[in-house]
Design a protein around this motif. Structure first.
Motif, mmCIF file in Angstrom:
data_model
loop_
_atom_site.group_PDB
_atom_site.id
_atom_site.type_symbol
_atom_site.label_atom_id
_atom_site.label_comp_id
_atom_site.label_asym_id
_atom_site.label_seq_id
_atom_site.Cartn_x
_atom_site.Cartn_y
_atom_site.Cartn_z
ATOM 1 N N SER A 185 -5.673 -57.326 -19.936
ATOM 2 C CA SER A 185 -4.411 -58.239 -20.313
ATOM 3 C C SER A 185 -3.841 -58.739 -18.956
ATOM 4 O O SER A 185 -4.145 -58.254 -17.799
ATOM 5 C CB SER A 185 -3.618 -57.734 -21.185
ATOM 6 N N ASN A 192 -7.327 -48.138 -25.870
ATOM 7 C CA ASN A 192 -6.620 -49.132 -26.907
ATOM 8 C C ASN A 192 -7.753 -49.472 -28.244
ATOM 9 O O ASN A 192 -7.749 -50.553 -28.449
ATOM 10 C CB ASN A 192 -6.564 -50.365 -25.997
ATOM 11 N N PRO A 200 -8.874 -62.279 -21.563
ATOM 12 C CA PRO A 200 -7.869 -61.294 -21.838
ATOM 13 C C PRO A 200 -6.839 -61.641 -22.868
ATOM 14 O O PRO A 200 -6.351 -62.936 -23.071
ATOM 15 C CB PRO A 200 -7.216 -61.011 -20.525
ATOM 16 N N SER A 260 3.259 -58.699 -27.285
ATOM 17 C CA SER A 260 1.704 -59.005 -27.174
ATOM 18 C C SER A 260 1.451 -60.315 -27.831
ATOM 19 O O SER A 260 1.730 -60.513 -28.930
ATOM 20 C CB SER A 260 0.974 -57.714 -27.852
ATOM 21 N N GLY A 285 -3.544 -53.565 -19.347
ATOM 22 C CA GLY A 285 -4.438 -53.459 -20.475
ATOM 23 C C GLY A 285 -4.873 -51.746 -20.122
ATOM 24 O O GLY A 285 -4.720 -51.333 -19.035
ATOM 25 N N ASP A 345 -10.442 -52.926 -22.963
ATOM 26 C CA ASP A 345 -9.437 -54.219 -23.005
ATOM 27 C C ASP A 345 -9.271 -54.905 -21.920
ATOM 28 O O ASP A 345 -10.101 -54.737 -20.965
ATOM 29 C CB ASP A 345 -8.240 -53.571 -23.719
#
Length: 351
Positions: A28, A159, A111, A127, A71, A26
């Motif tokens: 983010s 994740n 992301p 999120s 992440g 992942d």
């Protein structure tokens, strides 16, 4: 005793012979805020926010405080790198805040965005998913060679809840297992939110991969809440009225889930202890108590990364759990990712 052994083994992280640990999948951009409510006062606890909502409060003020890489896979790779190992990250990293990570990266796109409301000892996460949910195996192979992944000393897969395409990696491992031993640590995320049928499919995929070859060593790493969800999906009988903190009950649940899935190991990492079951034994390692927590979000990712690094070095499960605990405890107590020197200081403090 396992922490004594860990202290001795930490020297190995600074004497060369680094292990290569690949973290998937992942990424983010985490935007951090503080929250103010009635009267403009900062809310320092999530309960205070809930109380104002219950009292009819509907107007709150967010104050931006930081923008950070985030992440589960990113956090795990950051911990691997901090320990001095050769970290590699494959994920969704196309953003300036993720472009300067100090280790090998392979980006598959944009992301997610996570908005984190920070309280004194807790966080509220909101999120905004990115396109990772539409991920496919072909997207992975477009940015990194399969042999580059399976030639690592360990894989840390995180994740699955947000990046369901991870299942395709487990299926590929089952059909094309590596020639050399490869620990595969799977931290699937908050699976208690997942429909039971989908979770059962994940467990079947992990079981198929683990049984495909002696070289594959699949380790499922979950927290106590996630353990309950996984045990239920695997058909493990319910607890006999024991509280979740009951260590004997948790040991039984961990061992039962490992037996039901046939995995190399199942690990439950909680605030009191990390408990791991293999085909031969079940062990528990007490958590290191540092007093009041400073930050909790991301601690489980540091745990799984430490576990992966220990298993990559062929350590026994108990010592690998001790490394995971130490990495998590340092992060909870300081908000920082530990290097070997920080872990030595932590272990001395724990004495």
């Amino acid at each position: 005793m396992c922490y004594d052994e860990l202290r001795d083994r930490l020297d190995g992280f600074e004497t060369g012979a680094d292990r290569r640990v690949v973290s998937l999948l992942d990424g983010s951009v985490d935007r951090w805020y503080t929250l103010s409510g009635a009267g403009g006062d900062r809310l320092e606890a999530a309960d205070a926010f809930a109380d104002q909502l219950a009292d009819g409060g509907r107007t709150f003020s967010l104050e931006p405080t930081a923008v950070r890489p985030g992440g589960q896979a990113v956090n795990a790779a950051t911990q691997v790198h901090a320990l001095g190992e050769e970290a590699a990250l494959v994920g969704h990293l196309d953003h300036p805040v993720l472009s300067e990570l100090p280790f090998e990266t392979h980006s598959m796109g944009t992301p997610a965005t996570i908005r984190v409301v920070e309280f004194d000892a807790d966080e509220l996460l909101l999120s905004e998913p990115g396109p990772a949910e539409d991920w496919g195996l072909e997207d992975l192979l477009a940015v990194v060679d399969w042999d580059r992944l399976t030639g690592a000393d360990a894989l840390c897969c995180a994740n699955w809840v947000s990046v369901r395409g991870l299942t395709a990696i487990f299926d590929r491992l089952a059909s094309e297992p590596p020639a050399e031993p490869l620990p595969v640590i799977v931290d699937p995320g908050p699976i208690e939110t997942v429909e039971p049928a989908a979770l059962a499919d994940l467990l079947h995929a992990l079981s198929r991969a683990d049984s495909a070859a002696d070289s594959l060593e699949v380790v499922l790493s979950v927290n106590p809440t996630e353990l309950e969800a996984a045990a239920s999906a695997a058909g493990v009988s319910a607890r006999n009225g024991s509280a979740e903190s009951d260590r004997h009950s948790t040991r039984d649940r961990v061992a039962g889930l490992r037996s039901a899935t046939g995995l190399t190991a199942v690990v439950s990492h909680g605030a009191d202890a990390a408990i791991g079951a293999t085909r031969d034994d079940t062990v528990a390692v007490d958590m290191i108590d540092l007093g009041e927590p400073r930050r909790t979000t991301g601690a489980g990712d540091r745990f799984s990364a430490g576990l992966a690094c220990g298993l990559a070095r062929d350590w026994g499960l108990e010592t690998a759990l001790a490394l995971g605990n130490a990495c998590a405890a340092h992060f909870v107590g300081t908000g920082e990712t530990a290097d070997p020197a920080a872990l030595r200081s932590l272990l001395e403090y724990g004495d």
